[in-house]
Design an enzyme around this catalytic site. Structure first.
Site: not given
Lengths: 487, 95
Positions: A81, A156, A180
């Site tokens: 990420k 996210s 997330s």
């Protein structure tokens, strides 16, 4: 084995082939890079692909394998990420603010994964600064759900979740402040774990809300999840909230038998707002868990649950407003001109941040400002105590709790973009876990008209082994994790 | 819970966040709606309940008082938008 079959492997399956030298890390990496080339135009999981670096790391892994070294992640391609600092590889947080930022150091989890033999194929898309639940808040482009590209992958960590689901990597790292990791994992039908607060060092994770943030694994099955968790967990003196607790071999927890375990069904989670088909999937899952030997306890109550959303959306933006004050256009990142120092700073934030980040800075600054501190920030911290205490009490009678990961299946791109509050509500089952600092695991639990449903398991602090055991037993007794989206 | 245009501007100034005119009104509406939703928190009985700042028991973690190398200056300055010799270049702080 054909390239398309290779990329469909789990990390532990691939490690076995690598160990037997039936495939090389370079071949495996080439297959993954080919796959990214073939499908990422539709999925858009990656902000930055790193093919040259990946092949170099794969060659290095092959040398280590050749020298006799073995490890479950050695030579296995993964995605990271883009909120986790990677030395020499730009780390954007999907924000204009950090579009050109190249970290001078690696996050702790990167140090650990490189030791384990990581091949990094790229950095994945997210909601800007990890603020959002759909990856639509990325300043660059939205990511698409591989199960239905007209729908969001969640957020996210939507890029990481979509990349794993689309076989564009064998596993990924995400971060989880209010759901997330778990919400996108559920939306993309993969496994995702938010570890206990302090289990994984936050050193090198770009800060959003420091008392809530944790890095965790996103994987194709529970075994991989356990392996990656083991690789990234452990004490790090560079994070003063890093826990000194020893790291067990998490794979030892993977037994397909739940006898002796008591699983709670918190009634407040099964209240209004849950899509009926999601409720049905949960009932089927509870039946399955019972067949596996678990006792299901439906008399469990967490009365403060309805307040968790408000607590979270006061505390997280408050911490964010402090953390994001550092983006002043001086030391790194985007910098806008201005007549004076103050004007330059105001312009830098105005043009460097997107709408959701601004909204949260405003909300947090408001909650912390003179006259409102007691009514909002302090009040939220007190209710946080109540939420924690209720979990503590529940875990005196239950080993883990079973809930859906999200109240609905993945929604359409654009569907909630205009209503911040509706978007916030999609995190209603994941948020309390961060508030209390608990571990939470999501495993695939079925489909509603082809769209994934996730099952969340919540445990007491440092009970990751229990969650992995329940997740593993459920996974082995079902076949949801073996389904692949057609792209 | 309705917040005024003046309050939006005040908060933005505290955060040193520049806002376009259209953003001021949009944020006023959105923040009002969000705060409205959070008003229920006021009714929760928290008499005698201490606040939680974070969820772990660790406190006052000390590091050994040992000199360690820091990152090379050039590596740090490589990301600086404006650099002059070995310094970050900024606008005048004092006028």
């Amino acid at each position: 084995m054909k390239p398309r079959e290779l990329v469909g492997l789990t990390a532990h399956q691939a490690a076995r082939l690598l160990a037997r030298r039936e495939v090389s890390a370079v071949e495996l990496t080439r297959a993954v890079l080919e796959r990214i080339g073939a499908v990422d135009g539709k999925v858009r999981a990656f902000v930055t692909a790193t093919p040259d670096l990946a092949l170099e790391q794969a060659r290095l892994a092959d040398e280590r394998l050749q020298a006799g070294e073995r490890g479950p992640l050695l030579g296995v391609p993964a995605a990271i990420k883009d909120v986790i600092c990677t030395k020499g590889v730009r780390t954007t947080c999907s924000s204009r603010m950090l579009e050109g930022f190249v970290p001078p150091y690696d996050a702790h989890v990167m140090n650990r994964l490189y030791q384990a033999g990581l091949v990094m194929v790229g950095k994945t898309n997210l909601d800007e600064f990890a603020m959002g639940s759909s990856t639509e808040n990325s300043a660059f482009f939205p990511t698409h759900n591989p199960w239905d590209v007209t729908r969001v992958p969640g957020g996210s960590s939507g890029g990481s979740a979509a990349a794993v689901a689309a076989d564009e990597c064998l596993y990924a790292l995400g971060s989880d402040t209010g759901g997330s990791i778990r919400q996108p994992a559920g939306f993309c039908s993969i496994v995702g774990l938010k570890p206990t607060y302090g289990r994984v060092s936050r050193y090198g994770l770009v800060a959003f809300a420091s008392s809530l943030d944790q890095i965790g694994p996103m994987a194709k099955d529970v075994t991989d999840c356990a392996l990656v968790l083991g690789a990234i967990s452990g004490h790090d003196p560079r994070d003063s909230t890093s826990a000194p607790n020893p790291v067990p071999d998490y794979t030892r927890a993977l037994v397909p038998d739940l006898r002796g375990l008591r699983l709670g069904v918190p009634r407040e989670y099964y209240a209004e707002g849950m899509q009926p088909e999601v409720r049905q999937a949960m009932e089927m899952a509870l039946t399955k868990l019972q067949e596996l030997g678990a006792t299901i306890d439906r008399e469990v109550s967490l009365p403060s649950t309805p307040h968790a959303l408000a607590v979270y959306y006061i505390l997280a933006p408050s911490e964010a407003s402090a953390n994001l004050a550092r983006y002043d256009g001086v030391k790194y990142g985007f910098s806008a001109p201005g007549e004076t120092m103050w004007e330059a700073m105001e312009h830098t934030k105005q043009f460097g941040f997107g709408p959701e980040v601004k909204r949260r800075i405003m909300l947090g600054t408001y909650a912390l400002s003179a006259g409102y501190y007691d009514a909002y920030y302090l009040k939220a911290q007190k209710v946080r105590t109540l939420i924690r205490r209720e979990f503590d009490q529940v875990f005196e009678r239950c080993d883990a709790l079973v809930t859906p990961t999200s109240p609905t299946v993945p929604f359409r791109l654009g569907e909630k973009a205009e209503s911040p509050l509706q978007m916030y509500l999609s995190d209603i089952y994941t948020i309390p876990v961060n508030i209390a600092g608990l571990p939470g695991l999501t495993v695939p639990a079925g489909f509603v008209e082809g769209l994934p449903v996730g099952l969340q398991l919540i445990g007491k602090p440092f009970s990751e082994e229990t969650l992995l055991r329940v997740g593993y037993a459920y996974e082995q007794a079902t076949a949801w994790h073996k389904r692949k989206p057609s792209l | 819970m309705t917040i005024s245009r003046q309050e939006v501007l005040h908060i933005a100034r505290l955060a040193r966040l520049g806002l376009a005119e259209a953003e001021v009104e949009r944020l006023r509406e959105q923040l009002s709606a969000i705060l409205e939703h959070f008003a229920a928190l006021a009714a929760v009985d928290t008499e005698g309940v201490p606040p939680t700042a974070q969820s772990i028991e660790l406190q006052s973690i000390m590091a050994p008082d040992k000199v360690q190398p820091s990152l090379p200056q050039d590596d740090i300055l490589a990301n600086a938008p404006r650099r002059q010799e070995d310094c970050f270049r900024v606008k005048a702080v004092l006028e």
